[in-house]
Design an enzyme around this catalytic site. Structure first.
Site, PDB file in Angstrom:
ATOM      1  N   VAL A  14       0.840  -1.197   0.000  1.00  0.00           N
ATOM      2  CA  VAL A  14       0.000   0.000   0.000  1.00  0.00           C
ATOM      3  C   VAL A  14       0.879   1.254   0.000  1.00  0.00           C
ATOM      4  O   VAL A  14       0.567   2.250  -0.663  1.00  0.00           O
ATOM      5  CB  VAL A  14      -0.984  -0.023   1.181  1.00  0.00           C
ATOM      6  CG1 VAL A  14      -1.811   1.255   1.240  1.00  0.00           C
ATOM      7  CG2 VAL A  14      -1.915  -1.235   1.067  1.00  0.00           C
ATOM      8  N   CYS A 150     -10.667  -2.754   2.427  1.00  0.00           N
ATOM      9  CA  CYS A 150     -10.979  -2.681   0.992  1.00  0.00           C
ATOM     10  C   CYS A 150     -12.276  -3.391   0.606  1.00  0.00           C
ATOM     11  O   CYS A 150     -13.027  -2.910  -0.251  1.00  0.00           O
ATOM     12  CB  CYS A 150      -9.821  -3.239   0.173  1.00  0.00           C
ATOM     13  SG  CYS A 150      -9.104  -4.741   0.810  1.00  0.00           S
ATOM     14  N   GLN A 176     -11.854 -12.156  -3.322  1.00  0.00           N
ATOM     15  CA  GLN A 176     -10.868 -11.105  -3.093  1.00  0.00           C
ATOM     16  C   GLN A 176      -9.518 -11.420  -3.739  1.00  0.00           C
ATOM     17  O   GLN A 176      -9.039 -12.549  -3.707  1.00  0.00           O
ATOM     18  CB  GLN A 176     -10.683 -10.875  -1.588  1.00  0.00           C
ATOM     19  CG  GLN A 176     -11.954 -10.360  -0.952  1.00  0.00           C
ATOM     20  CD  GLN A 176     -11.820 -10.027   0.519  1.00  0.00           C
ATOM     21  OE1 GLN A 176     -12.750 -10.302   1.284  1.00  0.00           O
ATOM     22  NE2 GLN A 176     -10.719  -9.418   0.943  1.00  0.00           N
ATOM     23  N   GLY A 180      -4.542  -8.064  -1.784  1.00  0.00           N
ATOM     24  CA  GLY A 180      -5.051  -7.699  -0.466  1.00  0.00           C
ATOM     25  C   GLY A 180      -4.264  -8.353   0.656  1.00  0.00           C
ATOM     26  O   GLY A 180      -4.251  -7.867   1.778  1.00  0.00           O
ATOM     27  N   ARG A 235     -10.663 -15.858  -0.864  1.00  0.00           N
ATOM     28  CA  ARG A 235      -9.534 -15.393  -1.680  1.00  0.00           C
ATOM     29  C   ARG A 235      -9.525 -16.177  -2.982  1.00  0.00           C
ATOM     30  O   ARG A 235      -9.634 -17.409  -2.978  1.00  0.00           O
ATOM     31  CB  ARG A 235      -8.225 -15.642  -0.926  1.00  0.00           C
ATOM     32  CG  ARG A 235      -7.000 -15.095  -1.632  1.00  0.00           C
ATOM     33  CD  ARG A 235      -6.789 -13.621  -1.405  1.00  0.00           C
ATOM     34  NE  ARG A 235      -6.534 -13.303  -0.019  1.00  0.00           N
ATOM     35  CZ  ARG A 235      -6.706 -12.085   0.500  1.00  0.00           C
ATOM     36  NH1 ARG A 235      -7.149 -11.092  -0.244  1.00  0.00           N
ATOM     37  NH2 ARG A 235      -6.461 -11.863   1.772  1.00  0.00           N
ATOM     38  N   HIS A 242     -11.384  -6.542  -5.959  1.00  0.00           N
ATOM     39  CA  HIS A 242     -12.275  -7.429  -5.205  1.00  0.00           C
ATOM     40  C   HIS A 242     -13.672  -7.402  -5.853  1.00  0.00           C
ATOM     41  O   HIS A 242     -14.236  -6.329  -6.090  1.00  0.00           O
ATOM     42  CB  HIS A 242     -12.425  -6.955  -3.756  1.00  0.00           C
ATOM     43  CG  HIS A 242     -11.198  -7.131  -2.905  1.00  0.00           C
ATOM     44  ND1 HIS A 242     -10.082  -7.835  -3.286  1.00  0.00           N
ATOM     45  CD2 HIS A 242     -10.936  -6.683  -1.646  1.00  0.00           C
ATOM     46  CE1 HIS A 242      -9.187  -7.805  -2.307  1.00  0.00           C
ATOM     47  NE2 HIS A 242      -9.679  -7.108  -1.305  1.00  0.00           N
TER      48      HIS A 242
HETATM   49  C1  11C Z   1      -7.559  -8.545   2.176  1.00  0.00           C
HETATM   50  N1  11C Z   1      -9.003  -6.725   2.870  1.00  0.00           N
HETATM   51  O1  11C Z   1      -7.958  -8.458   1.011  1.00  0.00           O
HETATM   52  C2  11C Z   1      -7.774  -7.415   3.163  1.00  0.00           C
HETATM   53  C3  11C Z   1      -6.573  -6.509   3.182  1.00  0.00           C
HETATM   54  O2  11C Z   1      -8.134  -4.239   7.075  1.00  0.00           O
HETATM   55  O3  11C Z   1      -7.178  -3.011   5.614  1.00  0.00           O
HETATM   56  C4  11C Z   1      -6.755  -5.207   3.936  1.00  0.00           C
HETATM   57  C5  11C Z   1      -6.928  -5.365   5.422  1.00  0.00           C
HETATM   58  C6  11C Z   1      -7.439  -4.117   6.075  1.00  0.00           C
HETATM   59  O4  11C Z   1      -6.949  -9.510   2.616  1.00  0.00           O
END
Ligand code: 11C
Length: 344
Positions: A14, A150, A176, A180, A235, A242
């Protein structure tokens, strides 16, 4: 107006997006980069192991990375963007706040703290006023503002558009992208020909953060939105973007065209990084798709499609770029809101 900014955790996935998004930004000028002790003293080019698909901006490549302490950040930096791992952020963000810095943070610690604004400018810019409560409670001169996770950001603008029809219950199942999980987490190669039906802590974040974002703020506290939100997070081997399948129960009975219009017409905001059209609605049932649609609005738009109004409720898909709209871009937008509203 030029605002000097720093990035805490500048070498991570990030952090690299922050640098990409802040290159040639009309308001923000990068003046400080921090990372872990092991990178401190190196040039950013050496420390970063750059993986974003555009070159490292020249102005940043030769900057020296500092340790993540207030002493390593010049006093004339007005705003810090934080993408530290949450356990590190929980330990060090208070030091920066006590030292008087304003911190726009993507890290997941403190998102649900009652005196911390959790904000998407298009949804709940008014929650920024919680900074007054926060300063009184904590006694610091700085200010902490968070953006949500996200997967939450991907869905909440569509829920905000539906709320006019009486949002009662939401179920969401996510697909996702691997980005991420960050570079040290699951890699795309490890899950090709596979899917992982669990992402630690993700479901709870979607369920709680959504209700805070959509909640009412009375000037002193946020009342969580009354809708039940339940999430199942998965995932899949997509690199970025996502995709989420949402089922919503509403008190009213809008048809699919009413729902599409409500999403399409949901207002944006006039901030430098905000997309002109917040929610892009597709009629083609094969869209949105991560690879085709994640870059809409420079990665800051939300996409929706597959809208169906059934006797059991409404169902649709939504999509957003998880490391842009869902992370670095979200913090930058909150930084722009802080400037616009005079907090910086
Ligand atoms: C993922 N959303 O895709 C998570 C990453 O709380 O900002 C970001 C985790 C967060 O694994």
């Amino acid at each position: 107006m030029s605002v000097r900014v720093g990035i805490l955790g500048a070498t991570g996935a990030v952090g690299q997006r922050f640098i990409q998004l802040l290159d040639d930004h009309e308001t923000f000028e990068i003046a400080a980069l921090t990372a872990s002790e092991s990178s401190a003293g190196e040039t950013y080019r050496d420390a970063a192991k750059w993986r974003v698909n555009t070159p490292i901006p020249d102005a940043v490549a030769e900057m020296t990375v500092g340790a993540t302490t207030p002493e390593a950040v010049p006093d004339d930096v007005d705003l810090l963007f934080s993408s530290l791992p949450s356990s590190v952020a929980a330990a060090v963000e208070p030091d920066f706040l006590e030292a008087g810095y304003v911190v726009s943070s993507n890290s997941s610690n403190d998102r649900m703290a009652p005196d911390v604004p959790l904000t998407i400018p298009e949804i709940n810019a008014d929650h920024l006023e919680l900074i007054e409560v926060q300063r009184e409670n904590r006694g610091w001169d700085g200010a902490l503002i968070k953006n949500p996770n996200c997967s939450t950001i991907t869905m909440v603008p569509t829920l905000a558009a539906l709320d006019q029809f009486g949002l009662e219950r939401v179920s969401v199942s996510t697909l996702q992208a691997v980005s991420g999980a960050g570079y040290s987490g699951v890699t795309s190669m490890e899950i090709i020909d596979n899917a992982i039906p669990h992402i630690g802590g993700e479901e709870e974040k979607m369920e709680s953060e959504s209700r805070k974002l959509l909640g009412d703020f009375d000037g002193a506290e946020v009342t969580l939105h009354g809708a039940d939100v339940t999430a199942s997070c998965n995932r899949i081997p997509t690199l970025d973007g996502h995709l989420e399948n949402v089922f919503a129960d509403l008190t009213e009975d809008p048809d699919a065209e009413d729902i599409a219009a409500a999403m399409r017409d949901y207002p944006g905001v006039d901030l430098p990084s905000a997309p002109e059209q917040l929610i892009h609605v597709f009629e083609d049932p094969m869209r949105p798709q991560p690879r085709l649609d994640r870059e809409r609005g420079d990665g800051m738009a939300i996409c929706a499609g597959g809208i169906q109004a059934t006797d059991e409720g409404v169902k649709y898909n939504c999509l957003a770029h998880n490391t842009i709209r869902g992370a670095a871009g979200a913090s930058v937008l909150n930084g722009e809101l802080l400037v616009e509203d005079g907090w910086i």
